[in-house]
Design a protein around this motif. Structure first.
Motif, mmCIF file in Angstrom:
data_model
loop_
_atom_site.group_PDB
_atom_site.id
_atom_site.type_symbol
_atom_site.label_atom_id
_atom_site.label_comp_id
_atom_site.label_asym_id
_atom_site.label_seq_id
_atom_site.Cartn_x
_atom_site.Cartn_y
_atom_site.Cartn_z
ATOM 1 N N GLU A 96 0.859 -1.185 0.000
ATOM 2 C CA GLU A 96 0.000 0.000 0.000
ATOM 3 C C GLU A 96 0.889 1.227 0.000
ATOM 4 O O GLU A 96 1.726 1.393 0.883
ATOM 5 C CB GLU A 96 -0.891 -0.019 1.248
ATOM 6 N N ASP A 143 -8.393 1.952 9.621
ATOM 7 C CA ASP A 143 -7.247 1.133 9.244
ATOM 8 C C ASP A 143 -7.373 -0.306 9.759
ATOM 9 O O ASP A 143 -6.962 -1.250 9.079
ATOM 10 C CB ASP A 143 -5.937 1.754 9.758
ATOM 11 N N PHE A 160 1.159 2.922 13.046
ATOM 12 C CA PHE A 160 1.201 1.554 12.527
ATOM 13 C C PHE A 160 1.587 0.549 13.605
ATOM 14 O O PHE A 160 1.091 -0.571 13.596
ATOM 15 C CB PHE A 160 2.119 1.467 11.300
#
Ligand code: ARG
Length: 552
Positions: A85, A303, A331
């Motif tokens: 991505e 997400d 993340f």
């Protein structure tokens, strides 16, 4: 090590490690044709003829693009499906330097994985949801014109965008005088305009409730912006298999909240927000907010939903996200939450982060839009090229300048560790002689000029015994190792430095190994060497996302 005895094809060496002594026997064979030793040094002499023959064989068989890709080294890497991505800009905002970095780095990773035989899914995850659409929609309601949006969509959206930015209080560079006028006009009108702020909230609520007017306007904004991005990607030679976005996971994000709740992972904070406690001792010292107090979800919630959805849809073996380093914590939290939810596949997720680009400027000003950078790279390159006589032979000099300019941008970006910030420097990156993308392209174009015959003309490898030849051959031998290093840490610098070194070796070869005027057999052998070097250079450049030019 001390040489003890040389007997027929073997050398006996004694080695002392601490208090232990070993005697071992080194045998010559047809790869290592001679072994000699002096005190402390053992010399292995490689059979140069065999080296040249083996290494250059694939280039006569039409297997140029497979060179180095069947190495056993790659056996330990993740195989199967890799989802990468990258780029992931925000709708109705301009593409900036960070998105450029994400785009070229992600493209490199996808290319690399693909060359190594993985199935690669290239995904663009657009920032196409959130309060900014409330602002944009409300701004459009007040200042927008459906006719103008039809006639000149980008320009008009940009004008409205300026309005929108005003409301969200984000500094936005204003380049065009028309936009400046709108900006100034609106600025006066809109200061402390509570109605307008309320209109923004209302519009976003309508959007969240899927009201058709709001959705259709949003859809138009998205389409227009994606169209512009596609144009930029085309210039960069980048493509995507999937255009996804935050909007796709709006409803799933609510389901995620339910799942967190039922697994006992959701807590309510003092402020009334929904949080997941990620502190090791569960003492709420490290929490991640997944739900606002008004019940709406956030970037991270979307997400989580997106990751789960991608796993179901594409059953990837690994997933790689590429963003700047400011999102490292995001993340890391995302992966932790996925694991806590029982998704052990999150161990196969990685975040590749990169530093800032400082001082990206064009001739016109300080802050720039990406298109301006691409235009300027092309213009500067065209100007540099106009000094060379070969430019006049080009069919489309603009196109060549564009490709070479983009390679310069890419090499400047990829030379160091991705984590580092770097200073953007036009003069340095466009130098024809330094370690630049221009140098790679120049070397490639010069090799192409030699009329390298790619057909399977037999060549005599024993005619390639000069030191310059061996240096190139030994370097080419390392290609698989370099790809392996890059695939492991996902850093392009290994490949970049390998190609730059190759170009320096080729420059010496042009000097030491003339083709013209050499006896036919020697010329033939040298051409094969140049042809091999040229293929590896081109293959490596393509992995980096650079289109090699044949003339410049
Ligand atoms: N749109 C985001 C930004 O511009 C980047 C998205 C990164 N990807 C993700 N899955 N969160 O900052």
């Amino acid at each position: 090590a001390v040489p003890v005895l040389k007997k027929q094809l073997s050398l006996f060496v004694s080695l002392t490690v601490g208090n232990s002594h070993f005697i071992f026997q080194l045998k010559q064979d047809n790869v290592v044709e001679d072994i000699s030793a002096t005190r402390g040094i053992i010399n292995f002499k490689v059979n140069r003829k065999l080296l040249a023959q083996k290494l250059l064989e694939p280039f006569g068989n039409g297997e140029d693009d497979k060179f180095g890709l069947n190495s056993e080294l790659f056996n330990t890497l993740t195989t199967g499906t890799t989802l990468v991505e990258y780029s992931s800009p925000n709708i109705a905002k301009k593409f900036h330097a960070g998105h450029l970095r994400s785009t070229i780095i992600g493209n490199f990773i996808a290319n690399l994985k693909q060359s190594l035989g993985n199935d690669v899914i290239r995904m663009n995850y657009l920032g196409d949801w959130g309060m900014q659409f409330g602002l944009l929609g409300a701004g459009f309601g007040q200042f927008g014109s459906p006719e103008k949006l039809k006639q000149n969509p980008l320009q008009h959206l940009f004008e409205v965008n300026v309005v929108f930015v005003l409301y969200s209080n984000v500094f936005f560079p204003v380049f065009f005088s028309f936009a400046l006028q709108v900006y100034v006009r609106v600025n006066k009108e809109a200061e402390n305009n509570e109605d307008m702020k309320q209109a923004a909230r209302d519009f976003f609520r309508q959007l969240e409730q899927h009201e058709s007017h709001a959705v259709s306007l949003w859809q138009q904004f998205r389409d227009i912006t994606v169209k512009e991005y596609r144009h930029i990607y085309e210039r960069l030679g980048v493509h995507f298999d999937v255009y996804s976005g935050e909007s796709f996971h709006q409803d799933q994000a609510q389901e995620v909240v339910q799942q967190l709740q039922s697994r006992g992972l959701l807590k309510t904070s003092e402020k009334g927000t929904g949080v997941v406690d990620l502190s090791p001792n569960r003492d709420v010292t490290n929490v991640c907010t997944v739900l606002r107090s008004d019940g709406t979800t956030l970037y991270i919630t979307r997400d989580i939903a997106a990751a789960i959805n991608r796993k179901e849809k594409y059953s990837f073996d690994e997933m790689i996200y590429v963003t700047d380093k400011s999102q490292e914590n995001h993340f890391s939290q995302l992966f932790q939450i996925l694991l806590a939810m029982g998704h052990s596949w999150a161990d196969g997720c990685r975040h590749v982060s990169f530093g800032l680009v400082q001082g990206m400027k064009t001739r016109t000003g300080e802050v720039v839009f990406l298109e301006d950078v691409l235009d300027e790279a092309r213009a500067r390159m065209l100007n540099n090229m106009s000094k060379s006589k070969t430019t006049k032979e080009l069919e489309n000099p603009e196109d060549t300048a564009e490709k070479v300019g983009i390679s310069a941008l890419i090499i400047q970006d990829f030379k160091g560790p991705l984590q580092s910030d770097y200073k953007f420097d036009w003069d340095q990156m466009l130098q024809a002689q330094g370690d630049t993308g221009v140098f790679l392209q120049y070397t490639h174009a010069r090799l192409c000029r030699q009329d390298i015959c790619v057909e399977a003309v037999a060549f005599d490898p024993s005619l390639l015994s000069e030191q310059t030849c061996t240096a190139i051959l030994q370097h080419l031998l390392r290609y698989d190792e370099v790809l392996y290093q890059s695939a492991q840490d996902l850093q392009p610098k290994h490949l970049v430095n390998f190609l730059l070194k190759l170009c320096h070796l080729i420059a010496s070869a042009h000097r030491d190994l003339p083709v013209k005027g050499s006896p036919e057999a020697v010329a033939q052998a040298r051409l094969r060497l140049f042809s091999g070097a040229c293929s590896v250079l081109a293959n490596g450049m393509r992995i980096l996302g650079i289109t090699p030019v044949n003339k410049m």
